[in-house]
Scaffold this motif. Structure first.
Motif, short mmCIF file in Angstrom:
data_model
loop_
_atom_site.label_atom_id
_atom_site.label_comp_id
_atom_site.label_asym_id
_atom_site.label_seq_id
_atom_site.Cartn_x
_atom_site.Cartn_y
_atom_site.Cartn_z
N GLY A 150 -13.41 -73.54 -54.59
CA GLY A 150 -14.33 -72.71 -55.34
C GLY A 150 -13.70 -71.36 -55.58
O GLY A 150 -12.88 -70.89 -54.79
N LEU A 151 -14.06 -70.72 -56.68
CA LEU A 151 -13.40 -69.48 -57.03
C LEU A 151 -14.36 -68.62 -57.85
O LEU A 151 -15.12 -69.12 -58.68
N ASN A 152 -14.32 -67.31 -57.59
CA ASN A 152 -15.07 -66.36 -58.41
C ASN A 152 -14.29 -65.05 -58.46
O ASN A 152 -13.27 -64.90 -57.78
N MET A 153 -14.77 -64.11 -59.23
CA MET A 153 -14.03 -62.87 -59.42
C MET A 153 -13.94 -62.07 -58.12
O MET A 153 -12.93 -61.42 -57.86
N GLY A 154 -14.96 -62.15 -57.28
CA GLY A 154 -14.92 -61.44 -56.01
C GLY A 154 -13.81 -61.95 -55.11
O GLY A 154 -13.10 -61.16 -54.47
N ILE A 155 -13.64 -63.26 -55.04
CA ILE A 155 -12.56 -63.85 -54.24
C ILE A 155 -11.21 -63.41 -54.78
O ILE A 155 -10.30 -63.04 -54.03
N ILE A 156 -11.05 -63.45 -56.11
CA ILE A 156 -9.77 -63.08 -56.72
C ILE A 156 -9.45 -61.62 -56.43
O ILE A 156 -8.32 -61.27 -56.09
N LYS A 157 -10.44 -60.74 -56.55
CA LYS A 157 -10.23 -59.32 -56.28
C LYS A 157 -9.72 -59.08 -54.86
O LYS A 157 -8.91 -58.18 -54.62
N SER A 158 -10.20 -59.86 -53.91
CA SER A 158 -9.87 -59.62 -52.50
C SER A 158 -8.55 -60.24 -52.06
O SER A 158 -8.10 -60.00 -50.93
N LEU A 159 -7.90 -61.03 -52.92
CA LEU A 159 -6.64 -61.67 -52.54
C LEU A 159 -5.56 -60.62 -52.31
O LEU A 159 -5.33 -59.75 -53.14
N VAL A 160 -4.88 -60.74 -51.18
CA VAL A 160 -3.81 -59.80 -50.82
C VAL A 160 -2.48 -60.39 -51.25
O VAL A 160 -2.15 -61.54 -50.92
N ILE A 161 -1.70 -59.61 -52.00
CA ILE A 161 -0.39 -60.07 -52.47
C ILE A 161 0.68 -59.05 -52.07
O ILE A 161 0.40 -57.85 -51.95
N PRO A 162 1.92 -59.50 -51.84
CA PRO A 162 3.03 -58.56 -51.61
C PRO A 162 3.36 -57.83 -52.91
O PRO A 162 3.18 -58.37 -54.00
N LEU A 163 3.87 -56.60 -52.78
CA LEU A 163 4.26 -55.81 -53.95
C LEU A 163 5.76 -55.55 -53.90
O LEU A 163 6.22 -54.50 -53.45
N PRO A 164 6.57 -56.49 -54.40
CA PRO A 164 8.01 -56.25 -54.46
C PRO A 164 8.32 -55.19 -55.50
O PRO A 164 7.48 -54.88 -56.36
N PRO A 165 9.50 -54.62 -55.48
CA PRO A 165 9.87 -53.61 -56.48
C PRO A 165 9.73 -54.16 -57.91
O PRO A 165 10.02 -55.33 -58.16
N ILE A 166 9.29 -53.31 -58.82
CA ILE A 166 9.12 -53.73 -60.21
C ILE A 166 10.44 -54.24 -60.78
O ILE A 166 10.45 -55.18 -61.60
N SER A 167 11.54 -53.64 -60.36
CA SER A 167 12.85 -54.09 -60.87
C SER A 167 13.10 -55.55 -60.51
O SER A 167 13.66 -56.32 -61.30
N LEU A 168 12.67 -55.97 -59.30
CA LEU A 168 12.85 -57.36 -58.88
C LEU A 168 11.89 -58.27 -59.65
O LEU A 168 12.27 -59.38 -60.05
N GLN A 169 10.67 -57.81 -59.85
CA GLN A 169 9.72 -58.58 -60.65
C GLN A 169 10.25 -58.77 -62.07
O GLN A 169 10.12 -59.85 -62.66
N ASP A 170 10.86 -57.72 -62.62
CA ASP A 170 11.39 -57.78 -63.97
C ASP A 170 12.56 -58.77 -64.04
O ASP A 170 12.71 -59.50 -65.03
N ARG A 171 13.38 -58.78 -62.99
CA ARG A 171 14.49 -59.74 -62.96
C ARG A 171 13.97 -61.17 -62.92
O ARG A 171 14.50 -62.07 -63.57
N PHE A 172 12.90 -61.38 -62.14
CA PHE A 172 12.27 -62.70 -62.09
C PHE A 172 11.74 -63.09 -63.46
O PHE A 172 11.92 -64.23 -63.90
N HIS A 173 11.12 -62.14 -64.16
CA HIS A 173 10.59 -62.41 -65.49
C HIS A 173 11.70 -62.84 -66.43
O HIS A 173 11.55 -63.78 -67.22
#
Length: 393
Positions: free
Chosen positions: A334-357
């Protein structure tokens, strides 16, 4: 060359089956394999083996189906868009959701299997017209098929088998490329790599999160043939953005619902129906809104790139654990906007995210090329089938 037509029921015997009794150990702990729909994929052929003969099937609900029989899923509740057809290279038992077509001396099994598979559209039409799980066996018996001499059947089957193998290799290449994106993500952002990175909830890195209009805000009767696009589950269900069913509202209606506008590089997540599928909105999206079936996230691009969040939502093991999902592709409870808002994610450097992209764009280009080649191969195969079954091959 004109190929004479015969009734399928005149050249094959159609046999049913049943789940073997647990009191017959040869089925459960012995050497009689038995097949159910979950074991069958389209044109999956079971491994060859020595001939098996057993007296154990006597008194059982099932049958022992001889080698080189055609297996056909017959449960209407399973037959939605495809008709699973295969050939068994060894004697097997089948459950009640499968029918076996045992070829007589006039019919070559692989030729008949290709014919039955080519009749998929009409067979599925029969199935959808029935009630409950009553498969139209009589219709199948009455199906007229072209039946050239046996040697010609074998020649045609050999050509179609080779062409089909090429199609399957294309599909395997797409599957491998898809798994490559997951492997790249885990290598760059796996749990070990992310130990030293800060974390944040999705709500903290989003500039805006919204679901679409509810209830009387948008009625089905208000959809029109042209206008402002309305996005739904079908646009994200394949975990990439695709145009699905055409839904539009008028410009006048849009002005009332403009707060639900979907922007380029928003992340869409399905929260109804098939929950947890997601897609990144492309740069060339026309003016559009999303329905209540989607959560639409506009991100702070200085913190998180949409392509990273998309991959994170599908592949990050910590996120999947927070959602109660054990593996990629599993159904979310089950999923709703409240659950999605509360999900904790790591924040790698933007440069690394850009390389992944950047790496992801290269892989996606290969996937799109392979999909185009697969569609082309499918069209060629359909043409080849038509020529084969009309005496033009």
């Amino acid at each position: 060359m004109t190929i004479p037509a015969v009734r399928l029921g005149d050249v094959v015997e159609i046999k049913g089956g049943g789940t073997p009794s647990k009191s017959i150990p040869d089925f459960w702990n012995g050497d009689i394999p038995w097949v159910s729909p979950k074991d069958m994929k389209s044109w999956e052929i079971t491994d060859a083996a020595e001939k098996i003969t057993h007296s154990a099937v006597k008194g059982s609900a099932t049958n022992l189906i001889p080698a080189n029989s055609i297996l056909l899923v017959n449960r209407s509740g399973i037959l939605k868009h495809t008709l699973p057809v295969g050939i068994t290279r060894r004697p097997v038992a089948i459950n009640q959701d499968i029918k076996a077509l045992v070829c007589g001396p006039q019919a070559h099994p692989e030729y008949v299997a290709h014919l039955v598979k080519s009749a998929e559209p009409v067979v599925l039409t029969w199935v959808r017209a029935t009630t409950a799980d009553n498969f139209p066996i009589d219709n199948l018996r009455e199906l007229e098929i072209p039946l050239p001499p046996l040697d010609e059947q074998k020649r045609i089957a050999t050509i179609l088998n080779r062409a089909d193998q090429l199609r399957q290799k294309r599909r395997q290449a797409i599957a491998l490329l898809d798994s490559l994106t997951q492997a790249i993500f885990l290598e760059m952002f796996g749990e070990t790599a992310s130990l030293d990175w800060p974390t944040a909830t999705i709500g903290e890195v989003a500039l805006d999160m919204r679901t679409g209009p509810f209830g009387s805000q948008l009625l089905h009767s208000e959809f029109v043939d042209q206008g402002v696009a309305v996005l739904g589950i079908d646009n994200a269900v394949s975990n990439r953005f695709e145009w699905g069913k055409a839904r539009f509202i008028t410009e006048k209606k849009y002005r009332k619902l403009s707060r639900y506008t979907v922007r380029p590089n928003d992340v869409l997540i399905t929260i109804m129906g098939t929950c947890g599928r997601c897609a990144v909105v492309p740069d060339d999206i026309p003016i559009a809104i999303n329905t209540k079936h989607l959560c639409c996230i506009t991100l702070d691009g200085k913190k998180v790139l949409p392509q990273y969040l998309h991959a994170c939502f599908l592949n990050n093991r910590s996120v999947l654990r927070q959602l109660g999902v054990q593996a990629k592709g599993a159904v979310m409870p089950g999923l709703n906007m409240g659950i999605i808002k509360s999900l904790v994610i790591p924040l790698p450097p933007i440069s690394l995210q850009d390389r992944f992209h950047g790496t992801l764009k290269t892989v996606m280009k290969q996937i799109r090329f392979s999909e185009f080649a697969t569609d082309y191969a499918d069209n060629l195969f359909t043409s080849l089938q038509h020529r084969a079954f009309t005496g033009q091959l």
